[in-house]
Design an enzyme around this catalytic site. Structure first.
Site, PDB file in Angstrom:
ATOM      1  N   ASP A  84       0.883  -1.173   0.000  1.00  0.00           N
ATOM      2  CA  ASP A  84       0.000   0.000   0.000  1.00  0.00           C
ATOM      3  C   ASP A  84       0.919   1.220   0.000  1.00  0.00           C
ATOM      4  O   ASP A  84       1.845   1.302   0.809  1.00  0.00           O
ATOM      5  CB  ASP A  84      -0.860  -0.037   1.254  1.00  0.00           C
ATOM      6  CG  ASP A  84      -1.951   1.009   1.210  1.00  0.00           C
ATOM      7  OD1 ASP A  84      -3.118   0.622   1.090  1.00  0.00           O
ATOM      8  OD2 ASP A  84      -1.623   2.211   1.283  1.00  0.00           O
TER       9      ASP A  84
ATOM     10  N   ASP B 153      -4.485   2.315  -4.303  1.00  0.00           N
ATOM     11  CA  ASP B 153      -3.027   2.227  -4.204  1.00  0.00           C
ATOM     12  C   ASP B 153      -2.606   0.900  -3.580  1.00  0.00           C
ATOM     13  O   ASP B 153      -1.560   0.799  -2.988  1.00  0.00           O
ATOM     14  CB  ASP B 153      -2.474   3.410  -3.392  1.00  0.00           C
ATOM     15  CG  ASP B 153      -3.044   3.448  -1.983  1.00  0.00           C
ATOM     16  OD1 ASP B 153      -4.093   2.809  -1.750  1.00  0.00           O
ATOM     17  OD2 ASP B 153      -2.446   4.113  -1.112  1.00  0.00           O
TER      18      ASP B 153
END
Ligand code: C2E
Ligand code: MG
Ligand code: MG
Length: 795
Positions: A404, A447
């Site tokens: 992430d 993301d």
């Protein structure tokens, strides 16, 4: 041979022999043309033309025979039996007609050979029937060898004539066919004539009813006339048909060329013609197409068979190009009549675009369009497959890495979405570079990325992959616009150690990721069972926070800010409290970061601001109200506007509101924070730097914005009278404030000696348990409401 030659030269009138040959050639020519007409026609028309051909060739043979008989001069009186003469014509017509039928029944060589041989037999039968009509005062003796030779010549040349004449439809083939047929007729006649000897016998009388050569000449003249008429008719019909089919072909070609799809007309396995679209598609010139084997374009036997069958069903195949390349096409074939003959038309549709679209759809369904990486769906399928595969193996591990991006939201907000997209692509690129072929990197959404690393000998090997990814990102970061911001945190879960179910494994990797983020980011963590408990608790709290507002579980307490010399209250700091039905009082230090992480802080912060401003607006004294503002709030583009609205709504003067921000909020997104702060300043709102000394303690941050106050963090104050180092820092900050002309507030003043120290160091304002604990407003006399408010409350 010599016998035949002698027979022609010595026993025949050569002029009439030449005439016989001419009539024969004419009849043969007509027969050949008519045979082509038969091939072109169908059903009843075919039968009609077959009849006409039979009559033509029958008369031709018959006339040839009898002209040749007229040329024959055995120096004896001769006559012809009328009935047998007529019968010989019928035999000629019927047998040659039968031969022609056989030759044209199917477009096969066998048919043509057999049909031609039958015509030869017909000529022979006619000859001998004709000879049976021949009457002389004597007996006829036959040489069996020559008779057999005559029959063989007729059958052989007849077969050759039909094969050659029907092989193609051009005039050369027809002329050759006609000449061979003439040879068949003439060779039969003269060989058979050579085979006969007349043995004169005065006792044999010519019958009274027999026709004299004069009448025979009349009959032959009529027959020749019939042949001429039929020949002219055949020629006319042939020319007319050719013109028609030329017109038809031109019209068809025009139509076909207008079609977008490729069209080929095939004669068996050969291409007869094709339209412009097909020529362009197959990259062939118009001149080179006719006569090309269909296999040049479709080499597979199965495809050719389906095309030839003309079943009108659509199927896909590959078109082979001259350079060896292939084009995917869709084919459909059906029988058509072309140039008067049955052919097969094949429609060829170029499906490259469709195939490309299909591939695109497939790619879109399985890949992420931004990074080109496999998407969540492909990832789940692969993970399932890998786990299935590994189920039977022992001593092998699979690592699932969850990635992430750190501060992705900030990059998006600060530099725009294009920069955010570029960052995602960069991460995809960097991570892909360091992964092996057997690994799979996927973008799960936003993301979030994940890597499947199967076949590990030891769980710890996963850290090599994680480190390689972090390193690649670090190295790539030097050049990018979002310098230094592109980093990622990685959580790792191991199969089968941590979990054997894909969903559980993913959730564990996620928990480890969360821990990596909490522990400083830009790093990786392996999953540990205790993380699960913490993560669950955190998720639960997050869930409860969402409902705390509607359930009215929040309230504010206020802590006074006092002048250190006089003890006069100059303002209050509003502090948020959460009273959870089970957990009791939850510290803002615990729940504010969670609320910040998922954005709930925006809603909560708005409520705090409005509540605090309303309270302050009600006070009799125009004291300051300090409100803590989170970085997340400050980075909202419309934050200043929302403050302005609250001020207008509550009626609080802007200069009485003081916003407290931490240095961290400033640093995370300097330009966005500064923009918001400037807008607030323009409104007249004051801004204080909270917890100074704990964060970056950067002078440049202080210089970057004209703050109205510095709040030294309580941790320095608490030991200020005993710890010399803390005292030095506090003195330095106080000096800094003086230098910048900023008032400095000391937080967390708990004792009288701390207060004395601060007063001695010329610190003007303080806040802390010693000066007043955070409490409900009612406990503070300074926060007395307006008299008007009192009156309205009393009313
Ligand atoms: P802060 O803004 O620095 O607030 C001061 C904290 O110090 C408060 O803790 C207060 O109760 C505590 N404090 C005051 N005097 C003393 C003292 O003499 N000794 C000690 N040991 N502590 C003292 P609190 O209320 O637990 O708040 C903690 C932090 O939570 C605040 O630090 C602030 O950063 C944040 N916070 C509180 N309310 C809000 C809010 O409404 N919005 C946002 N964004 N953050 C808030
Ligand atoms: Mg504060
Ligand atoms: Mg503070």
């Amino acid at each position: 041979m010599l016998t035949v030659y002698n027979c022609i030269v010595d026993e025949h009138d050569l002029r009439l022999v030449i005439l016989a040959a001419l009539v024969c050639t004419l009849a043969s020519m007509a027969a050949m043309n008519l045979l082509h007409q038969v091939l072109r026609s169908r059903d009843r028309l075919r039968a009609f033309w077959l009849g006409v051909s039979a009559v033509s060739i029958g008369f031709g043979i018959w006339a040839t025979h009898f002209i040749a008989m007229l040329a024959f001069s055995p120096s004896l009186p001769t006559a012809y039996d009328g009935l047998l003469t007529g019968a010989s014509l019928v035999v000629a017509i019927v047998l040659t007609g039968f031969g022609m039928w056989a030759a044209t029944a199917q477009r096969k060589l066998d048919n043509r050979l057999a049909g031609g041989a039958l015509i030869g037999c017909g000529i022979t039968a006619m000859h001998f029937t004709g000879m049976a009509a021949f009457e002389v005062p004597g007996h006829l003796a036959w040489d069996p060898v020559l008779v057999a030779a005559a029959l063989a010549a007729a059958a052989g040349f007849g077969a050759a004539a039909v094969c050659v004449g029907l092989a193609r439809s051009d005039w050369r083939a027809r002329v050759c066919g006609a000449l061979l047929l003439t040879v068949a007729i003439c060779s039969l006649h003269f060989t058979a004539m050579a085979a006969v000897s007349i043995l004169p016998d005065a006792s044999v009388e010519i019958s009274q009813s027999a026709a004299t050569p004069f009448w025979l000449a009349v009959a032959v003249a009529i027959a020749s006339f019939v042949i001429l008429v039929i020949t002219a008719l055949a020629l006319w019909v042939d020319l007319r048909d050719q013109q028609r089919s030329r017109l038809e072909v031109t019209r068809m070609q025009g139509l076909a060329d207008a079609a977008v799809e490729g069209l080929i007309v095939c004669d068996g396995q050969e291409v007869a013609t094709a339209n412009a679209s097909f020529l362009a598609l197959a990259d062939v010139s118009a001149k080179a197409i006719a006569g090309r084997p269909l296999a040049t374009f479709f080499p597979h036997r199965a495809v050719l068979d389906r095309l030839e069958a003309g079943l009108s069903e659509v199927f896909e195949a590959e078109l082979t190009l001259p350079d060896g390349g292939t084009v995917p096409v869709e084919l459909i074939s059906r029988p058509v009549s072309y140039a008067g003959r049955p052919h097969v038309a094949v429609a060829v549709r170029d499906i490259r675009q469709r195939k490309a679209n299909e591939a695109d759809i497939h790619r879109l369904a399985h890949h992420d369009s931004l990074t080109g990486l496999p998407n969540r769906r492909s990832f789940a399928t692969r993970l399932d497959a890998e786990l299935d595969r590994m189920a039977g193996q022992s001593g092998k591990y699979l690592a699932l890495l969850c990635l992430d991006l750190d501060r992705f939201k900030e990059v998006n907000d600060l530099f725009g979405h294009a920069a955010g997209d570029a960052m995602l692509q960069k991460v995809a690129r960097c991570a892909s570079r360091v992964l092996d072929d057997g690994h799979m990197l996927a973008r799960l959404g936003g993301d979030e990325f994940a890597v499947i690393v199967p076949g590990l000998a030891a769980p710890a090997s996963a850290s090599v992959v994680a480190e390689a990814i972090l390193k690649a990102l670090r190295e790539d970061s030097q050049t990018a616009q979002s310098d230094g911001l592109a980093s990622t945190s990685i959580g790792i879960a191991i199969y089968p150690t941590d979990a054997s179910e894909p969903e559980v494994l993913l959730s564990h990797a996620d928990t480890a990721l969360y821990r990596a983020k909490a522990e400083g980011r830009n790093t990786y963590r392996f999953y540990e069972p205790k993380m699960g408990v913490e993560a669950r608790d955190r998720r639960l709290m997050e869930h409860e926070l969402r409902h705390a507002m509607t359930r009215g579980e929040f309230h504010l307490v206020y802590q006074p800010q006092k002048l250190l010399d006089s003890g006069e209250v100059v303002g209050f700091e509003a502090l948020l409290r959460w009273t959870h039905p089970e957990r009791g009082n939850v510290s803002p230090a615990l729940f504010v970061p969670i609320a910040e992480e998922n954005g709930i802080i925006i809603q909560i912060g708005h409520w705090v601001m409005e509540t605090a401003c309303r309270a302050a607006a009600s006070w009799e004294k125009p004291l300051t109200i300090a409100v803590n503002v989170s970085a997340v709030q400050l980075h909202q583009p419309d934050f200043a506007r929302s403050v302005e609205t609250i001020l207008a709504k509550t009626g609080l003067a802007a200069h009485r509101l003081e916003i407290e921000i931490t240095e961290t909020a400033l640093v995370r997104d300097m330009s966005r924070a500064l923009a918001s702060l400037r807008q607030l300043k323009e409104l007249g709102v004051k801004v204080a730097m909270d917890d100074f000394g704990t964060g970056y303690s950067s002078l440049s941050n202080l210089r970057a914005f004209p703050f109205d106050k510095i709040k030294i963090d309580g941790s320095f104050i608490r030991s200020v009278d005993t710890n010399e180092q803390a005292a030095t820092i506090v003195r330095a900050v106080l000096g800094l404030g003086k230098g910048l002309g900023l008032p400095v507030l000391a937080e967390g003043v708990e004792t009288a000696s701390e207060l004395r120290f601060l007063a001695a160091e010329a610190c003007t304002i303080g806040q802390g348990y010693y000066l007043g604990r955070p409490a409900a407003l009612e406990t503070f006399a300074e926060a007395e409401p307006h008299a008007a408010d009192d009156a309205s409350r009393a009313a």
